[in-house]
Design a protein around this motif. Structure first.
Motif, PDB file in Angstrom:
ATOM      1  N   GLN A  29     -22.847   1.792   5.115  1.00 45.26           N
ATOM      2  CA  GLN A  29     -22.098   2.187   3.904  1.00 45.26           C
ATOM      3  C   GLN A  29     -20.680   1.606   3.935  1.00 45.26           C
ATOM      4  O   GLN A  29     -19.764   2.132   3.300  1.00 45.26           O
ATOM      5  CB  GLN A  29     -22.084   3.710   3.750  1.00 45.26           C
ATOM      6  N   ALA A  30     -20.503   0.482   4.636  1.00 39.65           N
ATOM      7  CA  ALA A  30     -19.171  -0.125   4.803  1.00 39.65           C
ATOM      8  C   ALA A  30     -18.520  -0.444   3.461  1.00 39.65           C
ATOM      9  O   ALA A  30     -19.190  -0.721   2.462  1.00 39.65           O
ATOM     10  CB  ALA A  30     -19.293  -1.406   5.629  1.00 39.65           C
ATOM     11  N   VAL A  31     -17.192  -0.415   3.478  1.00 39.06           N
ATOM     12  CA  VAL A  31     -16.399  -0.785   2.296  1.00 39.06           C
ATOM     13  C   VAL A  31     -15.794  -2.157   2.593  1.00 39.06           C
ATOM     14  O   VAL A  31     -15.022  -2.320   3.541  1.00 39.06           O
ATOM     15  CB  VAL A  31     -15.287   0.260   2.043  1.00 39.06           C
ATOM     16  N   ILE A  32     -16.191  -3.143   1.795  1.00 38.89           N
ATOM     17  CA  ILE A  32     -15.774  -4.517   2.063  1.00 38.89           C
ATOM     18  C   ILE A  32     -14.849  -4.989   0.935  1.00 38.89           C
ATOM     19  O   ILE A  32     -15.180  -4.853  -0.250  1.00 38.89           O
ATOM     20  CB  ILE A  32     -17.005  -5.465   2.138  1.00 38.89           C
ATOM     21  N   GLY A  33     -13.721  -5.556   1.301  1.00 38.73           N
ATOM     22  CA  GLY A  33     -12.801  -6.134   0.320  1.00 38.73           C
ATOM     23  C   GLY A  33     -13.131  -7.616   0.157  1.00 38.73           C
ATOM     24  O   GLY A  33     -13.324  -8.325   1.143  1.00 38.73           O
ATOM     25  N   LEU A  34     -13.228  -8.050  -1.099  1.00 39.49           N
ATOM     26  CA  LEU A  34     -13.681  -9.427  -1.348  1.00 39.49           C
ATOM     27  C   LEU A  34     -12.644 -10.246  -2.112  1.00 39.49           C
ATOM     28  O   LEU A  34     -11.805  -9.698  -2.827  1.00 39.49           O
ATOM     29  CB  LEU A  34     -14.990  -9.394  -2.143  1.00 39.49           C
ATOM     30  N   ALA A  35     -12.749 -11.554  -1.952  1.00 42.95           N
ATOM     31  CA  ALA A  35     -11.841 -12.495  -2.624  1.00 42.95           C
ATOM     32  C   ALA A  35     -12.650 -13.428  -3.524  1.00 42.95           C
ATOM     33  O   ALA A  35     -13.854 -13.599  -3.329  1.00 42.95           O
ATOM     34  CB  ALA A  35     -11.099 -13.311  -1.571  1.00 42.95           C
ATOM     35  N   THR A  36     -11.966 -14.047  -4.470  1.00 39.88           N
ATOM     36  CA  THR A  36     -12.607 -15.093  -5.285  1.00 39.88           C
ATOM     37  C   THR A  36     -12.004 -16.437  -4.866  1.00 39.88           C
ATOM     38  O   THR A  36     -11.403 -16.544  -3.810  1.00 39.88           O
ATOM     39  CB  THR A  36     -12.373 -14.821  -6.782  1.00 39.88           C
ATOM     40  N   GLY A  37     -12.185 -17.463  -5.693  1.00 38.15           N
ATOM     41  CA  GLY A  37     -11.654 -18.791  -5.362  1.00 38.15           C
ATOM     42  C   GLY A  37     -12.717 -19.652  -4.697  1.00 38.15           C
ATOM     43  O   GLY A  37     -13.849 -19.209  -4.464  1.00 38.15           O
ATOM     44  N   SER A  38     -12.325 -20.874  -4.369  1.00 35.51           N
ATOM     45  CA  SER A  38     -13.289 -21.826  -3.794  1.00 35.51           C
ATOM     46  C   SER A  38     -13.644 -21.477  -2.353  1.00 35.51           C
ATOM     47  O   SER A  38     -14.780 -21.662  -1.917  1.00 35.51           O
ATOM     48  CB  SER A  38     -12.695 -23.240  -3.773  1.00 35.51           C
ATOM     49  N   THR A  39     -12.669 -20.977  -1.597  1.00 36.72           N
ATOM     50  CA  THR A  39     -12.864 -20.837  -0.152  1.00 36.72           C
ATOM     51  C   THR A  39     -14.038 -19.930   0.245  1.00 36.72           C
ATOM     52  O   THR A  39     -14.825 -20.312   1.110  1.00 36.72           O
ATOM     53  CB  THR A  39     -11.559 -20.363   0.522  1.00 36.72           C
ATOM     54  N   PRO A  40     -14.201 -18.738  -0.374  1.00 34.53           N
ATOM     55  CA  PRO A  40     -15.279 -17.863   0.120  1.00 34.53           C
ATOM     56  C   PRO A  40     -16.676 -18.218  -0.395  1.00 34.53           C
ATOM     57  O   PRO A  40     -17.648 -17.552  -0.024  1.00 34.53           O
ATOM     58  CB  PRO A  40     -14.870 -16.468  -0.375  1.00 34.53           C
ATOM     59  N   LEU A  41     -16.798 -19.276  -1.209  1.00 28.28           N
ATOM     60  CA  LEU A  41     -18.120 -19.580  -1.792  1.00 28.28           C
ATOM     61  C   LEU A  41     -19.190 -19.811  -0.722  1.00 28.28           C
ATOM     62  O   LEU A  41     -20.319 -19.335  -0.848  1.00 28.28           O
ATOM     63  CB  LEU A  41     -18.024 -20.811  -2.713  1.00 28.28           C
ATOM     64  N   GLY A  42     -18.834 -20.536   0.339  1.00 32.96           N
ATOM     65  CA  GLY A  42     -19.802 -20.800   1.416  1.00 32.96           C
ATOM     66  C   GLY A  42     -20.178 -19.515   2.135  1.00 32.96           C
ATOM     67  O   GLY A  42     -21.333 -19.317   2.536  1.00 32.96           O
ATOM     68  N   THR A  43     -19.208 -18.620   2.302  1.00 29.55           N
ATOM     69  CA  THR A  43     -19.467 -17.319   2.931  1.00 29.55           C
ATOM     70  C   THR A  43     -20.459 -16.531   2.079  1.00 29.55           C
ATOM     71  O   THR A  43     -21.405 -15.929   2.600  1.00 29.55           O
ATOM     72  CB  THR A  43     -18.138 -16.525   3.052  1.00 29.55           C
ATOM     73  N   TYR A  44     -20.252 -16.545   0.768  1.00 24.27           N
ATOM     74  CA  TYR A  44     -21.145 -15.791  -0.119  1.00 24.27           C
ATOM     75  C   TYR A  44     -22.558 -16.388  -0.096  1.00 24.27           C
ATOM     76  O   TYR A  44     -23.545 -15.652  -0.101  1.00 24.27           O
ATOM     77  CB  TYR A  44     -20.564 -15.735  -1.541  1.00 24.27           C
TER      78      TYR A  44
END
Ligand code: F6R
Length: 256
Positions: A29-44
């Motif tokens: 049930q973790a709470v994860i903070g997320l970002a947008t932009g080009s950098t996290p696309l590979g992570t997603y």
């Protein structure tokens, strides 16, 4: 602050996804903070793959995004809500009602910001916050000069940030002037922080953040004060760092 230098963007993305997966496996049930932009696309992409292969379950995960443009509806293809749906949420088994993106359309933006803080608090706080870094050292839309203790609020975007982001809009005129953003103080309350930096255009900002003084003029430098922040950079972004940094996180061996 732990600094990890990976060979390239793919390796950086895999490590970031592993860090997030690790938190979710230990706390479903973790709470994860997320970002947008080009950098996290590979992570997603990597998180989507892990979910499709049934190696990661988002069924109970809660998310809070860092920021949203003021004035863009969720249906606008440059809104951050749209970005998150397209690039992550629509492809994993997360419940949409558990995903939060600041409301850039609220009649009372200040009240919306207070409410966002309250929702983060009520959820038990952020277990892991993913961050990118701006070419000017910003984190979320906390531009240089932002108070290091700031909370979620409306910020005016600098010309540099608007120009950097203009590539996603038809013209510079369409790039919003304001955004709702989590504050630096809000971000610093996350239990763990993973900042990603990829490409030569981030090299100066990353060097200032990691090896420069802690200053509001480089908001990412505040991470030096966080007890569990990790910076994952590829070689191009790390090119101006002077220290010697490992390729893997230094995992503390479990107690026997
Ligand atoms: C995005 C955000 C920004 C970006 C930063 C880097 O939610 O908060 O701070 O992380 O501008 O953007 P990219 O990854 O596009 O270089």
């Amino acid at each position: 602050m732990e600094v990890i230098v990976k060979e390239d963007y793919d390796q950086l993305s895999r490590l970031a996804a592993e860090e997030i997966a690790d938190v979710i496996k230990r706390k479903p049930q973790a709470v994860i903070g997320l970002a947008t932009g080009s950098t996290p696309l590979g992570t997603y992409k990597e998180l989507i793959r892990l979910c499709r292969e049934k190696r990661l379950d988002f069924g109970r995960v809660v998310t809070f995004n860092l920021d949203e443009y003021v004035g863009l509806p969720p249906t606008h293809d440059q809104s951050y809500r749209y970005f998150m749906n397209e690039n992550l949420f629509n492809h994993i088994n997360i419940r949409k009602e558990n995903t939060h993106v600041p409301d850039g359309l609220a009649d009372d933006l200040a009240a919306g910001c207070r409410d966002y803080e309250e929702q983060i608090r009520k959820s038990g706080g952020i277990d892991l916050q993913l961050l990118g870094i701006g070419g000017n050292g910003h984190i979320a839309f906390n531009e240089p000069g932002s108070s290091l203790g700031s909370r979620t609020r409306v910020k005016t975007l600098t010309e540099k940030t608007r120009k950097d982001n203009a590539r996603f809009f038809k013209s510079m005129d369409e790039v919003p002037q304001y955004a709702v953003t989590m504050g630096i103080g809000t971000i610093m309350e996350a239990r763990r922080i993973v900042l990603l930096a990829s490409g030569a255009s981030k090299a100066d900002a990353l060097a200032a953040a990691v090896e420069g003084p802690v200053t509001a003029m480089c908001p990412a430098s505040i991470l030096q004060m966080h007890p569990a922040a990790i910076v994952v950079a590829d070689k191009a972004a790390a090119a101006k760092l002077k220290g010697a940094y490992p390729f893997e996180p230094q995992r503390v061996p479990p107690k026997k």
